[in-house]
Write an enzyme that holds these catalytic residues in place. Sequence first.
Site, short mmCIF file in Angstrom:
data_model
loop_
_atom_site.label_atom_id
_atom_site.label_comp_id
_atom_site.label_asym_id
_atom_site.label_seq_id
_atom_site.Cartn_x
_atom_site.Cartn_y
_atom_site.Cartn_z
N ASP A 1 3.77 60.59 61.74
CA ASP A 1 3.79 62.04 61.51
C ASP A 1 2.37 62.62 61.58
OD1 ASP A 1 4.57 64.61 60.92
OD2 ASP A 1 4.82 64.26 58.78
N GLU B 1 11.46 67.79 56.37
CA GLU B 1 10.18 67.30 55.83
C GLU B 1 9.26 68.46 55.51
OE1 GLU B 1 5.95 66.05 55.91
OE2 GLU B 1 6.96 67.42 57.27
N HIS C 1 1.27 73.24 62.93
CA HIS C 1 1.97 74.41 62.34
C HIS C 1 1.60 75.73 63.03
CE1 HIS C 1 2.50 72.12 58.24
NE2 HIS C 1 3.01 71.47 59.27
#
Length: 462
Positions: free
Chosen positions: A350, A324, A421
């Site tokens: 998500d 993804e 991230h």
Amino acid sequence: MFRPIIAASLLAAASPIIAQVHFSPLVDPKVAVLRDEALTGDHYAWDIVEGLTTEVGPRLAGTEAEARAREWAVKRLNAMGFANVRVEPFDMPVWVRGHESAEIIAPFPQPMVIAALGNSGSTGAEGITGDIVAFDSVDALRAAPNELVSGKIVFVDHAMPANQDGSGYGQFGAPRRQGPTVASQKGALAIVIRSIGTDRHRNPHTGVMTFSDGAKPIPAGALSNPDADQLLRILKRGQPVRMKLVLESSNLGTRQSGNVIAEVPGRDPSLTPILVGGHLDSWDQGTGAIDDGAGVAIAAAAAKRIMDAGRPLRTIRIVWFGAEEMGLFGGFDYRAKYGKQPHYALIESDFGADKIWKIDSKLGDARKAEAEAIGKALAPLGIVTGKFDEADGSDIGPMINDGLPGIGLSQDGTRYFDLHHTPDDTLDKIDPAQLRQNVAAWTTVLAVLSGGIEEPKSRKRR
Ligand SMILES: [Zn+2]
């Protein structure tokens, strides 16, 4: 706007059973029990995300680590008793991070913390050195004459605030998504951006970008927020600022990723399935706990709780999407294989594991009562009902845009972009109680959508 309505009426015509279901204004007591048991007692989701982040760890798309995650997933989903557990492989171009560093050479020499963005060009081991030219937005960079940018290291700033729905990510993500292409087209040597994140920690936020419109790849990295602040203070002193950048990333060519699929078979295989999912791949710096170990865990835990209760009328299909982060490769592969087939609903988790506060749905006008029934059943969890003509998700987004019905369960995103991230995306950031609230909400949604669960006794007779 009318495509989903057409899709919904076609579905209703193909499956007359839908038209016969009447959703009472009261919450079905069986649904309430499933919801409340998940809220107080679910351990499946924690077990999955704890296992995946501990036994596999980071799992960058297309790498050997992501392949190990697929093997782990197949074993785990089989052990949980799901049917038709399989990997559906697909090819993709693979990018990996190498050594990376940034330092100010002049006027005040000092190191900075940086991470390469996904698909960044490489500086080579020796690195590059250049003068910084700074912009407060991509628009300002776009408006700048090429001579100002050419041969320089571009810095792009922004001021993303934290908020509940995470809506800033679309707008403030522009430096990462478009900045590198614009900088490259203007002849920049490299680009560094302020991390697309809301924390004040010295953690850079990576994320994917692609060079489009024929722009040649240049090195592209994100400075942590405190380092971006520091760079701005240095720039404000008015002297030329030189930076040395080492971003040794590389392209490994075409490799394999894959989606892992498992099912809870419905009593009536002629009915359209419900897809629940999350993505199995993660960025490489943390262990991918909130993004998206939590998501795959929530989806599978809810399906497992329905399976434990008995046999649903319609099939629940769990999809743990691959790749993804590097560009929705798993979502597009699923769409190419199954996107033309009707689905009863698509749902993806998500956005971390904090409390769900809102449900939106896009099931079509003919199923408004069903959407309202789901909202009523979720209300005791502190979840408000939002729109009936909107749903989204990362991998499932393109299929919802195609007109397939979907449901969106929105988690509180206030702290999501503090961790997103970064190396800080680790298991300790998941609050087990909020994770259970997620599973309770998903179990509730599945309990209603599944068309009724038959007790295990009748299953044994088969
Ligand atoms: Zn994600």
